[in-house]
Design a protein around this motif. Structure first.
Motif, PDB file in Angstrom:
ATOM      1  N   LYS A  45       0.834  -1.215   0.000  1.00 45.40           N
ATOM      2  CA  LYS A  45       0.000   0.000   0.000  1.00 45.40           C
ATOM      3  C   LYS A  45       0.866   1.261   0.000  1.00 45.40           C
ATOM      4  O   LYS A  45       0.513   2.274  -0.617  1.00 45.40           O
ATOM      5  CB  LYS A  45      -0.930   0.005   1.206  1.00 45.40           C
ATOM      6  CG  LYS A  45      -1.940   1.154   1.197  1.00 45.40           C
ATOM      7  CD  LYS A  45      -2.917   1.058   2.344  1.00 45.40           C
ATOM      8  CE  LYS A  45      -4.000   2.137   2.232  1.00 45.40           C
ATOM      9  NZ  LYS A  45      -3.451   3.497   2.227  1.00 45.40           N
ATOM     10  N   GLU A  93       1.806   1.770  -3.568  1.00 45.02           N
ATOM     11  CA  GLU A  93       0.642   2.228  -4.326  1.00 45.02           C
ATOM     12  C   GLU A  93       0.313   3.689  -4.021  1.00 45.02           C
ATOM     13  O   GLU A  93       0.030   4.477  -4.935  1.00 45.02           O
ATOM     14  CB  GLU A  93      -0.573   1.357  -3.995  1.00 45.02           C
ATOM     15  CG  GLU A  93      -0.598   0.017  -4.696  1.00 45.02           C
ATOM     16  CD  GLU A  93      -1.884  -0.726  -4.394  1.00 45.02           C
ATOM     17  OE1 GLU A  93      -2.854  -0.074  -3.944  1.00 45.02           O
ATOM     18  OE2 GLU A  93      -1.920  -1.945  -4.605  1.00 45.02           O
ATOM     19  N   ARG A 130      -4.997   5.518  -9.171  1.00 40.61           N
ATOM     20  CA  ARG A 130      -4.302   4.477  -8.410  1.00 40.61           C
ATOM     21  C   ARG A 130      -3.918   3.377  -9.387  1.00 40.61           C
ATOM     22  O   ARG A 130      -4.728   2.954 -10.212  1.00 40.61           O
ATOM     23  CB  ARG A 130      -5.182   3.932  -7.288  1.00 40.61           C
ATOM     24  CG  ARG A 130      -4.519   2.815  -6.468  1.00 40.61           C
ATOM     25  CD  ARG A 130      -5.278   2.546  -5.194  1.00 40.61           C
ATOM     26  NE  ARG A 130      -5.135   3.647  -4.252  1.00 40.61           N
ATOM     27  CZ  ARG A 130      -4.156   3.733  -3.348  1.00 40.61           C
ATOM     28  NH1 ARG A 130      -3.230   2.784  -3.270  1.00 40.61           N
ATOM     29  NH2 ARG A 130      -4.103   4.776  -2.533  1.00 40.61           N
ATOM     30  N   VAL A 174      -2.732  -0.419  -9.847  1.00 45.19           N
ATOM     31  CA  VAL A 174      -2.677  -1.723  -9.195  1.00 45.19           C
ATOM     32  C   VAL A 174      -2.421  -2.780 -10.260  1.00 45.19           C
ATOM     33  O   VAL A 174      -2.766  -2.603 -11.436  1.00 45.19           O
ATOM     34  CB  VAL A 174      -3.980  -2.031  -8.431  1.00 45.19           C
ATOM     35  CG1 VAL A 174      -4.161  -1.058  -7.273  1.00 45.19           C
ATOM     36  CG2 VAL A 174      -5.189  -1.969  -9.351  1.00 45.19           C
TER      37      VAL A 174
END
Length: 507
Positions: free
Chosen positions: A123, A126, A270, A272
């Motif tokens: 995280k 990210e 974001r 991912v």
């Protein structure tokens, strides 16, 4: 000199560029280069590439820095060039001007919260990469930078993020630059091997070769003539749909799209990603007698369908027809192997609109069948050529602002951006560091969801760029991709088994 920054400001100090008059005067043809129409469009829209790479070892910054200077910058002149507006022309066309680059100005080592890194390193990575999507790049220097996150995650011992403006080059340009600057992890005496050239050697829009007139096969000759009528008809239909899309035709509003009145500049992206087995993709390809792109388009449709019906709670399994904006590399596929020794600069991209359905299929292979049908239809059209020619015409004759405005409307009326890029088929060592994975994506596009596929070694990454507020459960969507390919692979394996049993009984 290392550049340090906190999470909110990865590049807090102004960085300047020193234009080398000696370079310009010594060889002006090499020191200056006009920007291509596609590059001007990317410049106006502010689209940037984010290339996340996991390393197999902690970062040795001096070694990596030396590799950047001696390998990457040396191979791609645009990494040592700045954008300068040509004041001698009325429209101020930009051009690339080479400059002296201080590599330390392009290296960022952020200072992150140790507690956040220790509790959830994935995280932390990210969050940091997402923060880059809200930060503009300093246009007084070449538009690229490396960010080093020197702590382990579940997939890598450290992470390096290459951020650069899309006007420098497209994904294939950057991939081949990285591959050309690397060594094979298995054999350091050579560069990493690229995938073998496909059977198709020409453009995506191909017609069968004309049969020899001396053969007397008039049926084959008639089919050859008919293929040109089909090509012309499909091209006219696609041209009409493109024009309609720019003017008024939009996909229906679903949970995959932003609200029509939302402001793009306020949305943080974001990034991912999830690793999938490339062998599973090839098994499906073999079972369905289709292409890798067909399989990936089918998996995307299946994953989005799973997400939609779970998220919306819609109990009516109706079909929802949507469209994806598919990026197409226009470079000749037959020259792919030469990329590792001669990097193809710039943006050589076009696009096509490919439909897909949100539906609950009884047969998991139905998603791939539909994708194969849609993609096959696109191969008998000049849509890719039309999009490229018209885009360049608009920028050349009406300016980058007009071209970017029309292109952005084109994007806003479709649901997702979809692309598939080929990386090396074996692991590599970049700037003295083994690369565990590669996950490229972009930001600056109006869509709330962008899906990239990128194969590296035996894995293929599904990489998503999502509006953070729009997809707070983006990892659940990644789960849907993993589950979809598992289900489709099992169905394909069963199909191959049944076919094998049937063939053995008939022998």
């Amino acid at each position: 000199m290392e550049a340090t920054a906190d999470l909110a400001t990865p590049s807090s100090r102004p960085l300047s560029v020193r234009v080398s008059a000696e370079t310009e005067c010594a060889d002006n043809s090499m020191a200056e280069e006009p920007m291509s129409p596609t590059g001007r469009g990317m410049e106006e829209m502010g689209i940037c590439i984010v290339f996340v790479m996991g390393l197999g070892t902690p970062v040795n910054l001096p070694v990596f820095r030396a590799g950047i200077e001696t390998e990457l910058i040396a191979r791609l002149p645009r990494l040592r060039s700045i954008l300068v507006m040509d004041e001698s022309t009325n429209d101020g066309k930009p051009r690339w001007v080479q400059t002296t680059v201080n590599v330390d100005d392009h290296i960022v080592v952020p200072t992150l919260d140790p507690a956040a890194v220790a509790s959830d390193p994935e995280k932390a990575v990210e969050d940091y990469v997402a923060s880059l999507s809200l930060l503009s790049m300093d246009r007084r220097r070449p538009l690229w930078e490396f960010h080093f996150l020197n702590f382990p995650t579940s997939e890598a011992a450290s992470t390096v993020v290459l951020r650069l403006h899309h006007s420098i080059g497209d994904g294939m340009c950057i991939t081949t630059l990285l591959v050309a600057s690397s060594l094979s992890a298995a054999d350091p005496a050579r560069v990493p091997a690229m995938p073998p050239a496909p059977k198709r050697t020409g453009p995506i829009y191909q017609v069968p070769p004309r049969p020899p007139l001396s053969s007397g096969d008039y049926l084959a000759l008639l089919a050859w003539v008919w293929s040109y009528f089909v090509l012309a008809w499909h091209t006219l239909v696609d041209m009409a749909l493109i024009i309609a899309t720019v003017m008024f035709l939009s996909d229906p509003q679903t949970l995959f799209m932003r609200a029509p009145d939302s402001k793009e500049s306020l949305h943080r992206k974001r990034f991912v990603h999830r690793s999938l087995s490339f062998d599973d993709v090839k098994l499906i390809k073999t079972a369905m007698n289709c292409t890798i792109n067909d399989v990936l388009a089918g998996v995307t449709s299946a994953a989005l369908s799973r997400y939609y019906f779970r998220k919306s709670g819609d109990s009516n399994p109706k079909r929802i027809c949507l469209r994806s904006f598919v990026l197409v590399d226009t470079r000749p596929v037959s020259t792919r192997q030469t990329y590792v020794t001669r990097v193809k600069t710039g943006n050589q991209l076009s696009s096509l609109i490919c439909p897909f359905n949100i539906a609950l299929q009884d047969d998991p292979l139905g998603y791939v069948r539909e994708a194969r049908r849609f993609m096959h239809r696109k191969k008998s059209s000049l849509e890719v050529l039309f999009t490229q020619v018209v885009g360049e015409f608009l920028v050349k004759n009406f300016g980058a602002k007009a071209g970017a405005f029309i292109f952005r409307r084109f994007l806003k009326h479709t649901t997702i951006i979809l692309s598939n890029a080929l990386g090396p088929v074996e692991h590599m060592t970049l700037c003295g560091h083994p690369v565990a994975f590669m996950a490229p994506s972009i930001y600056g596009q109006p869509q709330a969801l962008t899906v990239h596929y990128y194969n590296y070694g035996s894995d293929i990454k599904v990489v998503m760029a999502v509006d953070e507020a729009h997809f707070p459960d983006c990892h659940r969507l990644l789960d849907d991709f993993s589950e979809s390919i598992r289900i489709i692979k099992n169905a394909a394996a069963l199909k191959m088994l049944k076919t094998s049993i049937h063939n053995s009984k008939t022998e």
